[in-house]
Design a protein around this motif. Sequence first.
Motif, PDB file in Angstrom:
ATOM      1  N   LEU A 105     -10.458   1.303  52.522  1.00  0.00           N
ATOM      2  CA  LEU A 105     -10.222   1.043  51.103  1.00  0.00           C
ATOM      3  C   LEU A 105     -11.485   1.351  50.288  1.00  0.00           C
ATOM      4  CD1 LEU A 105      -8.203  -2.285  51.319  1.00  0.00           C
ATOM      5  CD2 LEU A 105      -7.407  -0.180  50.281  1.00  0.00           C
ATOM      6  N   ILE A 106     -12.631   0.929  50.820  1.00  0.00           N
ATOM      7  CA  ILE A 106     -13.881   1.196  50.109  1.00  0.00           C
ATOM      8  C   ILE A 106     -14.131   2.689  50.015  1.00  0.00           C
ATOM      9  CG2 ILE A 106     -16.379   0.913  50.194  1.00  0.00           C
ATOM     10  CD1 ILE A 106     -15.940  -1.802  51.440  1.00  0.00           C
TER      11      ILE A 106
ATOM     12  N   GLN B 163      -3.538   5.232  55.092  1.00  0.00           N
ATOM     13  CA  GLN B 163      -4.579   5.461  54.106  1.00  0.00           C
ATOM     14  C   GLN B 163      -5.180   6.845  54.312  1.00  0.00           C
ATOM     15  OE1 GLN B 163      -5.457   4.877  51.099  1.00  0.00           O
ATOM     16  NE2 GLN B 163      -6.339   2.846  51.295  1.00  0.00           N
TER      17      GLN B 163
ATOM     18  N   ILE C 208     -10.626  -5.417  46.549  1.00  0.00           N
ATOM     19  CA  ILE C 208     -10.716  -5.066  47.973  1.00  0.00           C
ATOM     20  C   ILE C 208     -11.314  -6.233  48.761  1.00  0.00           C
ATOM     21  CG2 ILE C 208     -11.778  -3.559  49.688  1.00  0.00           C
ATOM     22  CD1 ILE C 208     -11.796  -1.345  47.644  1.00  0.00           C
TER      23      ILE C 208
ATOM     24  N   SER D  66      -6.063   0.549  37.697  1.00  0.00           N
ATOM     25  CA  SER D  66      -7.234   1.050  38.404  1.00  0.00           C
ATOM     26  C   SER D  66      -7.906   2.083  37.537  1.00  0.00           C
ATOM     27  CB  SER D  66      -6.840   1.632  39.750  1.00  0.00           C
ATOM     28  OG  SER D  66      -6.142   2.834  39.565  1.00  0.00           O
TER      29      SER D  66
ATOM     30  N   GLY E  30     -10.389  -2.396  55.493  1.00  0.00           N
ATOM     31  CA  GLY E  30     -11.255  -2.665  54.352  1.00  0.00           C
ATOM     32  C   GLY E  30     -12.195  -1.498  54.097  1.00  0.00           C
TER      33      GLY E  30
ATOM     34  N   THR F 182      -8.966  -9.225  48.885  1.00  0.00           N
ATOM     35  CA  THR F 182      -7.834  -9.054  49.796  1.00  0.00           C
ATOM     36  C   THR F 182      -8.280  -9.202  51.243  1.00  0.00           C
ATOM     37  OG1 THR F 182      -7.012  -7.420  48.228  1.00  0.00           O
ATOM     38  CG2 THR F 182      -5.901  -7.554  50.351  1.00  0.00           C
ATOM     39  N   VAL F 183      -9.355  -8.515  51.582  1.00  0.00           N
ATOM     40  CA  VAL F 183      -9.830  -8.581  52.970  1.00  0.00           C
ATOM     41  C   VAL F 183     -10.201 -10.006  53.334  1.00  0.00           C
ATOM     42  CG1 VAL F 183     -11.648  -7.858  54.545  1.00  0.00           C
ATOM     43  CG2 VAL F 183     -10.572  -6.185  53.059  1.00  0.00           C
TER      44      VAL F 183
ATOM     45  N   ARG G 212     -11.815   4.136  47.482  1.00  0.00           N
ATOM     46  CA  ARG G 212     -12.192   3.749  46.132  1.00  0.00           C
ATOM     47  C   ARG G 212     -13.402   4.535  45.653  1.00  0.00           C
ATOM     48  NH1 ARG G 212     -10.507   2.674  41.370  1.00  0.00           N
ATOM     49  NH2 ARG G 212     -12.157   1.822  40.056  1.00  0.00           N
TER      50      ARG G 212
ATOM     51  N   TYR H  80     -13.267  -3.122  43.447  1.00  0.00           N
ATOM     52  CA  TYR H  80     -14.034  -3.578  44.616  1.00  0.00           C
ATOM     53  C   TYR H  80     -13.823  -5.052  44.856  1.00  0.00           C
ATOM     54  CZ  TYR H  80     -16.315   0.932  44.949  1.00  0.00           C
ATOM     55  OH  TYR H  80     -16.561   2.256  45.099  1.00  0.00           O
TER      56      TYR H  80
ATOM     57  N   LEU I 205      -4.697   3.000  45.509  1.00  0.00           N
ATOM     58  CA  LEU I 205      -5.640   2.464  46.480  1.00  0.00           C
ATOM     59  C   LEU I 205      -4.961   1.565  47.508  1.00  0.00           C
ATOM     60  CD1 LEU I 205      -8.585   2.261  47.274  1.00  0.00           C
ATOM     61  CD2 LEU I 205      -8.816   0.353  45.694  1.00  0.00           C
ATOM     62  N   PHE I 206      -4.168   0.641  47.024  1.00  0.00           N
ATOM     63  CA  PHE I 206      -3.559  -0.330  47.933  1.00  0.00           C
ATOM     64  C   PHE I 206      -2.186   0.106  48.432  1.00  0.00           C
ATOM     65  CE2 PHE I 206      -6.467  -3.760  48.149  1.00  0.00           C
ATOM     66  CZ  PHE I 206      -7.194  -3.728  46.970  1.00  0.00           C
TER      67      PHE I 206
END
Lengths: 318, 290, 410
Positions: A169-170, A41, A7, A316, A166, A10-11, A173, A4, A256-257
């Motif tokens: 991604l959350i 994604q 994430i 991860s 973002g 990065t954002v 995750r 997290y 994830l990324f």
Amino acid sequence: MKAYFAIFGTVALLSLVPFVTTSNVVLNFLVMTLLIALAGQGWNLLGGYGGQYSFGHAAFFGTGAYATAILQVRCDLNAWLGLVVGIAAGMLVGAAIGGMTFRSGLKGSYFSLVTLAFAEVLRIVASVAPITGAGVGTLIKLDLRPEAFQFQSRAPFYWIALAFVGLSLIVVRTIEESRFGAYLVAIRENEDAAQALGVNTFALKLAAMTISAAMTAAAGCFYAQYFLFIDAPIAYGSWISIDALLAPIVGGVGTLFGPLIGALVIKTLGEATKLLTGGAPGLDLVIYGVVLIAVVGLAPRGVAGWLRRAPQSERSRG
Amino acid sequence: MLSPVILIPAVLNGLMTGAIYALVALGLTLIYGVLHIINFAHGALLSAAMFAAFFAHAQLGLDPYLAAVFLTPLFFLFGYGLQRFLIGPAAHGEDRNFLLVTLGLAIVIENALLYAFRADTRTINLPYAFSTIEVGSAFLAVPRVIAFVAVVAVTAVLWAIMQWTDTGKAIRAVAKEKLGAELSGIDVAHIYAVTFGLGTACVAVAACLLIPTYYVNPTAGDAFVLIAFTIVVLGGMGSITGALTGGLFVGLVESLSSVFLGQSLGQIGIFVMFIVVLLLRPNGLFGERA
Amino acid sequence: MARRSSTISRRRFLRTTALGTTAAAGLLHAPAVLRAQAPTVKIGVLHPVSGALSYSGQQGRLGATMAIDEINTSGGIKALGGAKIDPMLGDAQSTPDGGNAEVEKMNAAPVCAVVGGYASAICLSATQTAARYDLPYVVDVGVVDSIVTRGLKNTFRFGPGFGVIAKTALENLVAINDQAGKPAKTVVIVHEDSAFGAGLAKLLNAQLPDKGFQVLDTIPHPTPTREFESIVLKIKAANPDLVIPANYYNEYVLLARTMLQQHVRPRAIYSVLGGAASSYKFVKEFPEAAQYIMDCNHWFNPKNPKALALKKQVEDKGQFYTYEVYMNYSVVLLLADAIERAASTDRAKIIDAIASSTFSGHVMPYGPTKFANGQNQGAAPVNTQVQGNDIQVILPETFASAKPVFPMPA
């Protein structure tokens, strides 16, 4: 927890870009990259984590794009609401396609090809149906006001796209760490075994497909808002089905990324090859293809996988 | 619309068009059946073969049917080499990597053709291209009739190779049970390459059969690939007879739905049929596991 | 957005990120201020030179660059001290997002104007992006009416739009038919199913009955279409006097060849924006299938010596003299004239100069330019017919080089 932070970090970092450069060339490039990352994604959830490779994600992209465009043009619907409706429409299509295909037990390459067929059917229908403007396409009226989800500057689009990436991604995750995610991976690794253990593979795959469709449909809505013009080959064309799977696979499928990294890599590669070759038609894409093959050859687990080989890299959880 | 004056030519046309589709699908299904990969580069390879056939005529004055005689082994070797030395090594055995590599290959081939030969469509004008054979109310174009016969012949030859030659048996063994085949001493990498080569050779023949009546440009082959995928699935992945019957069937459906629904909507007919068949029989019409 | 950081620290930051590669590359096209100034006028030349539309894109680029070379060798822009035109060639990659990205780069370069686009979808997106920066944009070919009906002040179209093309096509058809004693009554329309074909078919269907024609069938087809046998069967079944095709080159060729093969000979083939109907390439490669086909399409002024000189130049290069070439050639000359009259590279001044231009140095049969709401009012298609192994203009009479042969001899 580390993920997290990654994430948010990065954002946060990416959100600084418009303060650091006013170049619309860069912002435009990044907006497209983020759109591909978002669509990718979505694909990644279904394909990377769930193991179901779709060749027809354009079906969701195009549905989102057309839904918001048509409702704005014909019903004067507010563009922000259009985004919501577009995502909902995408989810509906995802649930429908998923429902039909998973209920029939379609797997592997057959599943992939059937999704391709669905996307093609939608493309052909969109190219002749009057409601989409048929061949002429749908043009959203230029109306540079934030209430109409259009902006004079590129930066707000960038931030909104970044916010959605973002968010995606959350979401992924959270799924990664949840039981749902574990079941998905189990389905990916060995669906029969998972089923034998009592896992409701149909419901899980359907859920994954629906969420996946939502993300890709959001990307479609953005595309419509950003370019203000769509027609059947843009909305439902194979280009987006391909980009949506290319980005995660290059970046690292099931990570994830992965989609974000992959999107950055392929878009940067595209621009770099264009620069290298000047105006010669086709040469830039030849180099692009060669590099793509080389990337796969040298990093078979995608860029993220290659990064993970390094000893001090982030692992991860889950 | 239902009069035999329209129906009979429509049926015959559909069968002839379907034959070409079948040949393209044949290459694809072989590759899928043995390597278990969907060859994204198939369309680009078809375009490349069509260019080869075009130049064989334009530069060397060779009739395409004669050109096929030397283009087929040439493209077999090309396909063999591609699989043995590029695709296989780059993919590291992972399915999704095969996907990416063949995709990359498609981009490279198509754009290399664009760069080398520009985008203008080329056609060749053969003296017999406009000759027709009259069957009742139908005018059957001679090149298309030849194509039909040729496709059936090629299918028969391929089938014979698969059934009776050692290589063919090795191919079938690898397709059925790769590990077992390897353990019994079969060089799997070689067999994979031979299969890819055969698939590419099919495409070369298809190109020579197409060029009298069609045109060639860097993206010409793409138009046939989607429909080839459809046929491969319908006919059963890896089934040679399936590819032929599937191709003829799809050609027929396309022709009839074009007549009744129009060309644009008719394309939907094919895909809808494809979807419906798969939903009802998720392992294809002839039931091979994916 | 105000620039906060200085150029140097921005460069240092960007160099350390992947973004830097692209951004730095963008900065390499740095504003003229950072380079030793040679007097040049930068213009953007945008075409789909790769992808599905690459042939047309390449032809368009050819016409544009030939015009630029001509201007530069004859002294450049005299009002700016003989400044040469420096073209920034962009590849729209046959997609709107491709075109969009190129326009952004052109704006950053900066160019003082953009020409081209070719495809309607690309033009729609590119002109809109250009509008954000008040960057003048002159469309070469894109025919959808919405290109000039959005109220964008920066957008101009030199060639005709749909509405005018369909109207002219119809009027000329009626004229030709009347002149020959009205031998044609029934029509079958064959069109490709995207923006241009579908739009045209719709207009024709609405207006043909009023002129005394009966549309027996309207047959759409996708691009690409692999075979035309089924379509030709339907034409045969309907047995019309007139076949009206509206499609791109490849499909047109397949259609014409299949009709010949199947012995389908209507009294005339009257195409509107036919992909091959007024193409020298088609006539050269398929003379029998091409005979007597009529087209209502973009065409150069056959009575203009400059047009003929350009034709020779293009053919000497081994290329065919297609409409993309001479339309882009004309558009660049138009732009150069506007820059001359504006005597500046200021975008607003150029926009005004184009809007008020009465340019007749182009090679099209339009008369002097006159823009209203961005559309060149004089722009119109002409009717051509393949006669022998040449293409003649048959209408309007002011530009005609031959009389129509209608209906086709048996």
